[in-house]
Design a protein around this motif. Structure first.
Motif, short mmCIF file in Angstrom:
data_model
loop_
_atom_site.label_atom_id
_atom_site.label_comp_id
_atom_site.label_asym_id
_atom_site.label_seq_id
_atom_site.Cartn_x
_atom_site.Cartn_y
_atom_site.Cartn_z
N TRP A 187 -9.49 1.85 7.72
CA TRP A 187 -8.07 1.86 7.37
C TRP A 187 -7.24 2.84 8.18
O TRP A 187 -6.18 2.50 8.72
CB TRP A 187 -7.90 2.10 5.88
N ILE A 220 -13.33 -2.13 4.88
CA ILE A 220 -11.88 -2.01 5.03
C ILE A 220 -11.48 -0.53 4.95
O ILE A 220 -10.70 -0.04 5.77
CB ILE A 220 -11.14 -2.80 3.94
N GLU A 221 -12.02 0.18 3.96
CA GLU A 221 -11.64 1.56 3.76
C GLU A 221 -12.04 2.46 4.92
O GLU A 221 -11.32 3.39 5.28
CB GLU A 221 -12.23 2.09 2.44
N ARG A 225 -5.70 0.51 -3.36
CA ARG A 225 -7.10 0.10 -3.46
C ARG A 225 -7.22 -1.38 -3.77
O ARG A 225 -8.06 -2.09 -3.21
CB ARG A 225 -7.78 0.93 -4.55
N TYR A 265 -1.06 -4.72 11.49
CA TYR A 265 -2.48 -5.00 11.25
C TYR A 265 -2.94 -6.34 11.83
O TYR A 265 -3.79 -7.03 11.25
CB TYR A 265 -2.78 -4.97 9.74
N THR A 312 0.82 -1.22 0.00
CA THR A 312 0.00 0.00 0.00
C THR A 312 0.85 1.27 0.00
O THR A 312 0.31 2.38 -0.02
CB THR A 312 -0.94 0.03 1.22
N VAL A 359 -15.38 -4.18 0.61
CA VAL A 359 -14.17 -3.36 0.65
C VAL A 359 -14.43 -2.02 1.34
O VAL A 359 -13.51 -1.42 1.92
CB VAL A 359 -13.60 -3.15 -0.77
N LYS A 383 -6.52 -3.43 -0.71
CA LYS A 383 -7.68 -3.43 0.20
C LYS A 383 -8.77 -4.35 -0.32
O LYS A 383 -9.47 -5.01 0.46
CB LYS A 383 -8.20 -2.00 0.38
N GLN A 384 -8.93 -4.41 -1.65
CA GLN A 384 -9.90 -5.34 -2.22
C GLN A 384 -9.48 -6.78 -1.93
O GLN A 384 -10.32 -7.64 -1.66
CB GLN A 384 -10.02 -5.12 -3.72
#
Length: 531
Positions: free
Chosen positions: A171, A167-168, A150, A178, A44, A164, A153-154
């Motif tokens: 985040w 998750i966003e 992105r 994590y 990321t 998703v 995260k998917q």
């Protein structure tokens, strides 16, 4: 470490999005904490190794091999990490212990600036080629594996079988590596609480208007507004915490302190980040670029290019989540709210009255401001939904401009393209027709097929007149040259380029093998577009 190196190798060689998702989710499933968390942080772009810089890496290499030979090797390979991993001396004996990704990251992050080169050299001395490549990618910070934050995260969402958007929304309240996130996704722990304030909210995106889309829609069901040529942002100020996010959830507050200082409200706003002096002047995207991707911005730059947000939507006001309200209701709330904000930093994107798609098309083709790149079409009853649902929102951009330009310079690419000349600088004619010269007007590295890439690469090699490291100057004159049809979204004046112009999003749309170089366009064609 070897498993992470294998993941990088396979991601580079896997072109499809679904293939990359499968590789990442399989890695999350088969690798333990904290390695998978550090891998996620690296993918990321959030992993920082302060103790090592690329210049240090080059210095370590030339201590071990002739610098001229390294220069030739780097020129041929085209990628620093790949070159160093290949030329680094092999260990005299196999290492007794192959460090994990977690051990490598923790060693590098705990090293001081003075210790960093020695720590890195020790790791490279005890690693194989693939592991060396992965370690160098970590310290230089550019993985170049075709995976966005992105997409990562998917992959997390696919791994945990969640949306998703969940998750966003979590985040920015999470911390590497994590562990709590992975525990929740595996069903071993409850969902992490949204402890952080002013969190990012997943953005609602639009679909481009395609053939026959509008014929199926009733104009009265939609609202139109201008699409401004800046970058989409969220201005979130809640609970005393202020954050400015890009559309992908990156916190860009540090580059826009003047704007953040003006976010004296409790709300989450969706809009376009622009620069200018309201209401008199809205700057171009080229002006905005003076503020982007900076860790610190000087007072002079802030004064010359003040930032503001042109608001499109509102997601939350104080503790009230407005995303499920119809668009027209959110719009009314937004109009009232923007009226309370600092007028030099926030304004409202106006809606466009229209009664038919033909009327709107005429407006789209002749917008009232040069910084408008098209129109947005939003269904009146649409909720604010994360992702890109088909039907509620459409974007109808202006048709791209095209010019015929002549290839002037070519540079080697990176990754899969490191063996090809795939980055092209092109120019148009300037001066009197009988003694014209080519002046560069842009650079592009996409828009052509793999087969066309091979054809251009051969042309570059066959027609090179000078070499400058990884760059080749290609023969280009009135009697000889490769003409490229270049498409671009817009044009700005530029003092940085000899031509005085800078293209917005240029790409190669067609190879004009049939067209003589002297028939390419002239600079006057571009300057007329500016006027």
């Amino acid at each position: 470490m070897n498993r992470f190196a294998e993941l990088l190798d396979r991601l580079v060689l896997t072109p499809s999005r679904n293939g990359k998702l499968t590789l990442i989710t399989d890695y999350f499933r088969s690798v333990e904490d904290p390695d998978r968390g550090y891998a996620l942080q690296a993918i990321t772009g959030d992993l920082a190794i302060a103790a090592v810089k690329p210049a240090m890496l080059r210095a370590l290499v030339v201590e071990r091999m002739d610098p001229v030979l390294f220069g030739y090797s780097y020129d041929y390979v085209g990628d620093l990490a790949e070159t160093v991993s290949l030329v680094w001396p092999e260990p005299e004996q196999s290492a007794n212990h192959v460090p994990t990704l977690g051990e490598v990251v923790e060693k590098l992050q705990s090293a001081s600036r003075s210790d960093g080169p020695g720590v890195l050299a020790g790791l490279l001395d005890n690693a194989g080629i693939s592991a060396r490549f992965a370690i160098i990618k970590l310290v230089t910070g550019g993985l170049r594996i075709g995976v966005s934050a992105r997409l990562a995260k998917q992959a997390l969402a696919d791994f945990g079988k969640v949306d998703v958007a969940e998750i966003e929304e979590l985040w920015h309240g999470l911390a590497p590596p994590y562990a709590t996130l992975f525990a929740w996704l595996e069903g071993k722990a409850p969902k992490p609480k949204q402890s952080a304030k002013a969190l990012f909210r997943p953005v609602m995106l639009s679909h481009p208007v395609e053939d026959n889309d509008l014929a199926k829609l009733e104009p009265a069901d939609y609202v139109a507004e201008w699409k401004w040529d800046g970058i989409r942002v969220q201005a979130v100020s809640l609970g005393g915490v202020r954050r400015l996010y890009s559309r992908t959830g990156d916190d860009i507050s540090g580059a826009f302190p003047d704007l953040v200082d003006a976010m004296d409200f409790d709300a989450a706003l969706d809009g376009e980040l622009l620069v200018g002096t309201l209401p008199q002047w809205t700057g171009t995207f080229s002006d905005l670029q003076q503020r982007l991707n900076r860790k610190a911005v000087s007072a002079k730059i802030r004064e010359r290019f003040p930032a503001f947000v042109r608001c499109y939507d509102v997601m939350q006001i104080e503790s009230e989540d407005l995303r499920q309200l119809p668009f027209v209701e959110r719009r009314l709330r937004l109009e009232d709210f923007v009226g309370l904000l600092e007028p030099s930093r926030f304004d409202l994107s106006p809606t466009i009255p229209f009664s038919s798609w033909e009327e709107l098309e005429a407006l789209r083709k002749a917008p009232p401001h040069p910084i408008i790149e098209g129109v947005m079409i939003k269904r009146r009853d649409s909720a604010y939904v994360a992702g890109r649902p088909k039907g509620p929102w459409f974007k109808w951009k202006r048709d791209p401009h095209t010019v015929d330009a002549v290839l002037m310079y070519a540079q080697r690419g990176h990754g899969k393209r490191s063996s090809y000349y795939s980055d092209y600088t092109f120019g148009v004619w300037s001066g009197p027709p009988e003694a014209g010269e080519l002046v560069p007007v842009g650079k592009a590295y996409f828009g052509f097929t793999d087969e066309e890439l091979k054809q251009i690469d051969k042309y570059v090699r066959d027609n090179t007149v000078e070499r400058f490291g990884p760059v080749r100057s290609v023969r280009a004159d009135a009697t000889h040259g490769l003409v490229l049809e270049v498409a671009f979204e817009g044009l700005n004046r530029s003092t940085r380029h000899k031509s005085g112009v800078a293209m917005r999003f240029p790409r190669i749309s067609r190879l004009r093998w049939d067209k003589p170089a002297h028939e390419a366009d002239r600079l006057e064609t571009l300057t007329a577009m500016l006027d």
